[in-house]
Design an enzyme around this catalytic site. Structure first.
Site, PDB file in Angstrom:
ATOM      1  N   CYS A  94       3.131   3.798   8.905  1.00 44.92           N
ATOM      2  CA  CYS A  94       3.287   5.045   8.162  1.00 44.92           C
ATOM      3  C   CYS A  94       3.804   6.151   9.077  1.00 44.92           C
ATOM      4  O   CYS A  94       3.232   6.389  10.145  1.00 44.92           O
ATOM      5  CB  CYS A  94       1.953   5.464   7.549  1.00 44.92           C
ATOM      6  SG  CYS A  94       2.057   7.007   6.589  1.00 44.92           S
ATOM      7  N   ASN A 119       8.861  -6.652   4.030  1.00 48.63           N
ATOM      8  CA  ASN A 119       8.756  -5.504   3.133  1.00 48.63           C
ATOM      9  C   ASN A 119       9.941  -4.577   3.415  1.00 48.63           C
ATOM     10  O   ASN A 119      10.511  -4.598   4.492  1.00 48.63           O
ATOM     11  CB  ASN A 119       7.420  -4.793   3.394  1.00 48.63           C
ATOM     12  CG  ASN A 119       7.279  -3.461   2.680  1.00 48.63           C
ATOM     13  OD1 ASN A 119       6.965  -2.441   3.300  1.00 48.63           O
ATOM     14  ND2 ASN A 119       7.493  -3.444   1.386  1.00 48.63           N
ATOM     15  N   GLY A 120      10.290  -3.774   2.415  1.00 45.88           N
ATOM     16  CA  GLY A 120      11.323  -2.769   2.616  1.00 45.88           C
ATOM     17  C   GLY A 120      12.557  -3.013   1.770  1.00 45.88           C
ATOM     18  O   GLY A 120      13.288  -3.966   2.013  1.00 45.88           O
ATOM     19  N   PRO A 123       0.850  -1.191   0.000  1.00 45.05           N
ATOM     20  CA  PRO A 123       0.000   0.000   0.000  1.00 45.05           C
ATOM     21  C   PRO A 123       0.885   1.241   0.000  1.00 45.05           C
ATOM     22  O   PRO A 123       1.804   1.353   0.818  1.00 45.05           O
ATOM     23  CB  PRO A 123      -0.782  -0.126   1.318  1.00 45.05           C
ATOM     24  CG  PRO A 123       0.073  -0.985   2.195  1.00 45.05           C
ATOM     25  CD  PRO A 123       0.810  -1.919   1.287  1.00 45.05           C
TER      26      PRO A 123
END
Length: 338
Positions: free
Chosen positions: A102, A213-214, A19
């Site tokens: 976030c 992720n990342g 996202p």
């Protein structure tokens, strides 16, 4: 409800497109779905209050072809998140995901997103409230810590809280978020990646579904991660070079690869989609802005990008501009920097 929830997890969860605020809107997801039929797609983060009180068609509407598609929510009020999750499930989403990663100023001012890493018990309460009202999976996406937190106890505390609340999966962006001193953009690059921390979390929780992720920039890198965790999530790499998504179904999910991309058919599909969007009052650039990186590496890609970045932004631009841009690409000539 539990049986139905588990049946919705499926193999599609081994690969996801992250996202991304201002990027993974419905037009982006429709485009990405033409390249991969199996990748799990995520909405941008949508604040729970907006889901409850806002224009639901504008915020939550999606094309049926986007399945499997997950709704990512932002918030810290369990009751509001439960209400928003119920709305999302009723709209047909396949998963509800809570944003605990976030670092934007807007998220910090609302005391949610990465701020929630500091309050794992509250995250657990949010997850539990959402699980009570939906039959689809409820998942969480987090960082390994924020600011001066030690990622070892911080991530363990967050993970323990969401597991106890009944979360179906935890996606971990393998960086800290620095809420004090770094911008949201800097938070995507400056904090060092610590994949080993996520691997240790998975080793300690072998029965839990944990995705990473990342900074994952290729499918080769994704394969390497899949030897240590359950799933991988690509963000900027998938957005900026979307053609790599055409390899996902074969390389990640273990099904026969579709082969080379039929670019002509893809452009025809996207032109028809853009025409429908324009007829409904939208603009061509709403669609084509997500397609800028499609021909990375081909001769003519620079001209393609120029046309979409200039002519497609005109108020009266139509699908013919996309066809003009495509005509500038020479698919017979591939080079490293077109």
């Amino acid at each position: 409800m539990e049986k139905e929830r588990k049946s919705r997890l499926g193999a599609n969860r081994r690969f996801a497109v992250a996202p991304m605020i201002d990027w993974t809107d419905r037009h982006c997801r429709f485009f990405h779905r033409q390249l991969s039929k199996r990748a799990l797609l995520y909405t941008e983060m949508i604040v729970a209050d907006a889901v409850i009180h806002g224009d639901r068609e504008r915020l939550l509407g999606f094309d049926p072809s986007e399945h499997p598609v997950a709704l990512q929510l932002g918030g810290s009020d369990p009751a509001k998140l439960a209400a928003a999750a119920a709305i999302g499930a009723a709209c047909g989403y396949d998963e509800i995901n809570l944003n605990v990663g976030c670092p934007s100023d807007r998220v910090q001012s609302g005391a949610f997103g990465a701020c929630l890493m500091k309050t794992p018990a509250l995250v657990g309460a949010c997850v539990a409230a959402m699980r009570q009202v939906v039959a689809i999976p409820v998942t969480v996406k987090c960082r390994i810590g924020v600011d001066d937190q030690d990622p070892e106890p911080a991530l363990d505390a967050l993970a323990d809280a969401v597991w106890q609340a009944g979360a179906d999966a935890l996606w971990v962006h393998a960086r800290k978020a620095w809420l004090d001193g770094l911008s949201p953009k800097e938070n995507r690059d400056i904090p060092p990646l610590d994949y080993d921390r996520v691997y240790r979390l998975k080793a300690a929780n072998p029965e839990r579904f944990i995705g990473i992720n990342g900074g994952i920039g290729s499918l080769d890198a994704a394969h390497a991660h899949l030897a240590r965790v359950d799933a991988v999530m690509l963000g900027r790499a998938a957005y900026q070079q979307p053609a790599l998504l055409a390899q996902v179904d074969g390389l990640i999910d273990g099904v026969p690869a579709a082969g080379e991309i039929d670019f002509a058919a893809l452009i025809d599909t996207m032109a028809a989609y853009a025409a429908r969007h324009i007829a409904a009052g939208g603009r061509l650039s709403h669609v084509t802005r997500h397609m800028i990186g499609l021909f990375h590496g081909f001769a003519g890609a620079r001209r393609y990008r120029q046309i979409l970045s200039s002519e497609a932004t005109a108020h009266d631009a139509g699908p013919e501009i996309l066809m003009k841009a495509f005509a500038a690409v020479d698919l017979s000539v591939s080079r490293d920097a077109a």
